[in-house]
Design an enzyme around this catalytic site. Sequence first.
Site, PDB file in Angstrom:
ATOM      1  N   HIS A   1       5.949   2.756   4.578  1.00 51.10           N
ATOM      2  CA  HIS A   1       4.588   2.797   4.019  1.00 51.10           C
ATOM      3  C   HIS A   1       3.500   2.687   5.069  1.00 51.10           C
ATOM      4  O   HIS A   1       2.350   2.432   4.713  1.00 51.10           O
ATOM      5  CB  HIS A   1       4.380   1.641   3.037  1.00 51.10           C
TER       6      HIS A   1
ATOM      7  N   LYS B   1      -9.665   1.047   7.276  1.00 47.27           N
ATOM      8  CA  LYS B   1     -10.169   1.599   6.011  1.00 47.27           C
ATOM      9  C   LYS B   1     -11.686   1.819   6.076  1.00 47.27           C
ATOM     10  O   LYS B   1     -12.270   2.445   5.226  1.00 47.27           O
ATOM     11  CB  LYS B   1      -9.800   0.691   4.852  1.00 47.27           C
TER      12      LYS B   1
ATOM     13  N   LYS C   1     -10.453  -1.780  -2.132  1.00 49.58           N
ATOM     14  CA  LYS C   1      -9.161  -1.787  -1.437  1.00 49.58           C
ATOM     15  C   LYS C   1      -9.185  -3.001  -0.514  1.00 49.58           C
ATOM     16  O   LYS C   1     -10.230  -3.637  -0.365  1.00 49.58           O
ATOM     17  CB  LYS C   1      -8.967  -0.512  -0.624  1.00 49.58           C
ATOM     18  N   ARG C   2      -8.042  -3.326   0.102  1.00 45.48           N
ATOM     19  CA  ARG C   2      -8.057  -4.411   1.065  1.00 45.48           C
ATOM     20  C   ARG C   2      -9.098  -4.134   2.148  1.00 45.48           C
ATOM     21  O   ARG C   2      -9.357  -2.978   2.493  1.00 45.48           O
ATOM     22  CB  ARG C   2      -6.673  -4.564   1.713  1.00 45.48           C
TER      23      ARG C   2
ATOM     24  N   THR D   1      -3.457   4.890  -3.037  1.00 46.50           N
ATOM     25  CA  THR D   1      -3.188   5.190  -4.446  1.00 46.50           C
ATOM     26  C   THR D   1      -4.458   4.948  -5.265  1.00 46.50           C
ATOM     27  O   THR D   1      -4.622   5.527  -6.336  1.00 46.50           O
ATOM     28  CB  THR D   1      -2.042   4.312  -4.996  1.00 46.50           C
TER      29      THR D   1
ATOM     30  N   LYS E   1      -6.330   6.856  -8.567  1.00 46.59           N
ATOM     31  CA  LYS E   1      -6.825   6.200  -9.790  1.00 46.59           C
ATOM     32  C   LYS E   1      -8.272   6.614 -10.065  1.00 46.59           C
ATOM     33  O   LYS E   1      -8.666   6.849 -11.211  1.00 46.59           O
ATOM     34  CB  LYS E   1      -6.711   4.677  -9.660  1.00 46.59           C
TER      35      LYS E   1
HETATM   36  C1  F58 Z   1       0.257   0.596   1.588  1.00 48.57           C
HETATM   37  N1  F58 Z   1       0.802  -0.473   2.355  1.00 48.57           N
HETATM   38  C2  F58 Z   1      -0.358   1.673   2.447  1.00 48.57           C
HETATM   39  N2  F58 Z   1       1.290  -2.685   2.662  1.00 48.57           N
HETATM   40  O1  F58 Z   1      -1.338   1.108   3.295  1.00 48.57           O
HETATM   41  C3  F58 Z   1      -1.000   2.695   1.521  1.00 48.57           C
HETATM   42  O2  F58 Z   1      -1.521   3.756   2.258  1.00 48.57           O
HETATM   43  C4  F58 Z   1       0.031   3.208   0.533  1.00 48.57           C
HETATM   44  O3  F58 Z   1      -0.573   4.009  -0.443  1.00 48.57           O
HETATM   45  C5  F58 Z   1       0.729   2.066  -0.166  1.00 48.57           C
HETATM   46  O4  F58 Z   1       1.278   1.177   0.780  1.00 48.57           O
HETATM   47  C6  F58 Z   1       1.840   2.532  -1.068  1.00 48.57           C
HETATM   48  O5  F58 Z   1       2.679   3.401  -0.397  1.00 48.57           O
HETATM   49  C7  F58 Z   1       0.668  -1.729   1.920  1.00 48.57           C
HETATM   50  O6  F58 Z   1       0.076  -1.980   0.887  1.00 48.57           O
HETATM   51  C8  F58 Z   1       1.281  -3.993   2.404  1.00 48.57           C
HETATM   52  O7  F58 Z   1       0.527  -4.498   1.601  1.00 48.57           O
HETATM   53  C9  F58 Z   1       2.278  -4.822   3.166  1.00 48.57           C
HETATM   54  C10 F58 Z   1       2.714  -6.001   2.351  1.00 48.57           C
HETATM   55  C11 F58 Z   1       3.620  -6.919   3.118  1.00 48.57           C
HETATM   56  C12 F58 Z   1       3.046  -7.333   4.423  1.00 48.57           C
HETATM   57  C13 F58 Z   1       2.623  -6.159   5.241  1.00 48.57           C
HETATM   58  C14 F58 Z   1       1.718  -5.205   4.479  1.00 48.57           C
END
Ligand code: F58
Length: 837
Positions: free
Chosen positions: A379, A576, A570-571, A678, A682
């Site tokens: 991811h 970003k 978003k975060r 994602t 939405k």
């Molecule tokens: C996200 N990753 C990607 N990681 O940033 C985003 O582009 C993508 O759409 C999404 O995954 C789904 O594929 C992400 O959200 C985390 O939150 C991790 C969680 C555990 C610790 C490290 C980051």
Amino acid sequence: MSENFLINNQGLESGKMKMCNIRTGLDKACLKEAIIDHLFYKQGCEPEGASINDVYLAVSYALRDRLLHHGLKTFDAVLEDEDIRLVSYLSAEFLMGPQLGANLIDLNIFDEMRQAVTELGFDFKLVLEQEEEPGLGNGGLGRLASCYMDSLASLEIPAIGYGIRYEFGIFDQEIKDGWQVEITDKWLRYGNPWEIARPESSVNVYFGGYTEQYSNEIGKVLRRWVPSYVVKGIPYDTSEMGYKVASCNFLRLWKSEAIESFDFSSFNHGDYYKAVMDKIESENISKILYPNDELYVGKQLRLKQQYFFSSCSLQDMMRMHLENQGKPQDFHKKWAIQLNDTHPAISVAELMRILLDECKLDWKTAWETTQQTFSYTNHTLLPEALEKWPLDLFKALLPRLLEIIYEINYRFLEEVKRRFPEDNNILSRLSLIEETGSSYVRMANLACVGSYAINGVASLHTELLKKNILNDWVSMYPDKFYNITNGITPRRFVVLSNPGLSKLITKNIGDTWPQYLNELKKLEPFAYDANFKEQFRQVKIENKRILSSVIKDRIGIVVNPSSMFDVQVKRIHEYKRQHLNVLHILTLYLRIKSNPDIEIQPRTFIFWGKAAPGYFMAKLLIKLINSVGNLVNNDFDVRDRIKVVFFPDFNVKNAQLIYPAADLSEQISTSGKEASGTGNMKFALNGALTIGTLDGANIEIREEVGYENFFLFGLTASQVIEVKQNNYDPRFIYENNMELNAVIKFINSGILSNGDRNLFKPITDNLLYGDPYLLLADYPLYISCQDIVAETWKDKDKWNTMAVLNVARMGKFSSDRSINDYCENIWKVKPFKLKIE
Ligand code: F58
């Protein structure tokens, strides 16, 4: 009334129709009876004395009864059927969101329940709002796992989601004086009616200690792990109902406990403190979700969490497999395990341990079984997010697993040598062990070697993975690579959260689009139908009114629902680029200040997002946004033409309010950094237009909705690399772009920060001296694109046509499509249609 896809009285009572089945009946009368019954027997109260939480719990229990019938029937049938391969989705995060509304939609009894609750004298809206959502995820990755669980169930693919039942989910966010403050998320404090604990299915997980060789009863030499402590995993199951189907999957989350409540030996020796400490240590494993976003942090507890839930889940699957007379070496025929990122990648070594040490298979058979079991989704493209564990830590915690990893690595590198005899460097790059001064175990490499399929989450992401961080793996295993573009569930993100739009769509094209999202294409002609567009506009404005009133109630800012809602949720992360958005706001602000009568299209800028607690720059960005809001919202010259809102506490519940109310979706990451995104899906599915870069799934969204219906700006991923390689000098841009120059100087003037010229310097210095995410390079393109957005907004008719076309063309991004891709290309599994006698 509900349709007959559901198991109801007839199904369970073999043809004998009762007047009302309090456990399974789906009409209003049965639901009312069920609620009263649960109020009395579960909550210990009569309706008259019930609190809103009592009612929420009783309604949820009533619904859970109905789900349970579906779930039990499904798994009885599935586990017995030799030919069925189940999907096991292993994920450290499931960002489920509130369950009540979504389950009512799936069972198609939303209206019946609303009436039942209302007739009992309660406010249904308050009942829905009462639910504390399980925030067991950070962001996109966790939410994707939940969307996929929804699609798996809706497509009737037998599946179990496995994860951790964190006692504290992602922190709640409050804003104090413009700064983020983190508050523990006590989501379980009033009870969780959706889960069922199954202590009889507990498993033990080993930690620490050493390994030794021994001979078994037939003289075979084997290895075993002698742990220094053992932790118990207790499964908690939550039903995952499909939309308008009979079958129901479940999510199994593990809670850690001490194997004995007290370590009696310590206790008897008087070491009461140690006994209690051991118990606490065991329970700590599932205590808290790590609030990291993207950045990998090598904390010991995190490795414990990863191994804990991987081991519990694999033991659980193996138990079911063996109980149904499966052979250990056929494990892969029963289970297709998807590794959601590297967090469960230790499962590769754990399955080997189970097959070798417990099932006593030989290495070759065990490895063939393992390699046919797993597939891995990556991811991220950020190298700093790739997990690696210090070898010493790994060895102390999981000595047997390390031994197995060494053996996998040895055999694998032999194969690499045979394939690339000339290339010594490839060996060290592909090795599962990194030796760069200190030594580490590389989890992505473990996932790659142990899986038969590896996928990225959007076309560009997969291409870049293959070209960059996983390039050597492509040389080694070219056939393992797939792209599966992410998707979102239209049930939660349209049917539930945007009822106005859902009704409008259904009225015009029928009610099967939530299952077959490509049917939205039938809306295309309506993009030119004035009557439809007027209704579409009304839906949007109503959603904006709802959001406006929530904004007013929660943070006291009055916003104008007819202004453009320009939203970035978003975060908070530098890649970003929330600060690029801020640069635009300040550009508009300074334009107003230098000419208060300038024509500016009214806009409400809405930000929503959490920063990782230890991420200084992200937290400073929140402060900056709030400071800009304070200034702009109270400046007489602005005359309410622009408003800036930072809404605290982004979670699924809040997200459901925001997507339906957005006009403009900000997807402005530096190209090549966002794996997919994602949120972008939405927004567009709810009729927002996107301003975005060619990054992640934006590219595919733009292709689907049409180039003319997407506001594109910015450098491409390859230009980003080129610019960086050619001595990128952000100061040059700063010195030559007047508006940018004024904005940066303004930020440093102290006006935003009570005269403190240094407060935001870390941000501006970062931009001027380095600018790793190329904000300044993209600034001029972004601003002119935003000017085009404003021009387009003036022509409401055109805007609405574009918005309707966005909705009509978003079918590809249903998570059902993604799951179908996984089923056909990776898991090779088929739906199992539950037969209803
Ligand atoms: C996200 N990753 C990607 N990681 O940033 C985003 O582009 C993508 O759409 C999404 O995954 C789904 O594929 C992400 O959200 C985390 O939150 C991790 C969680 C555990 C610790 C490290 C980051």
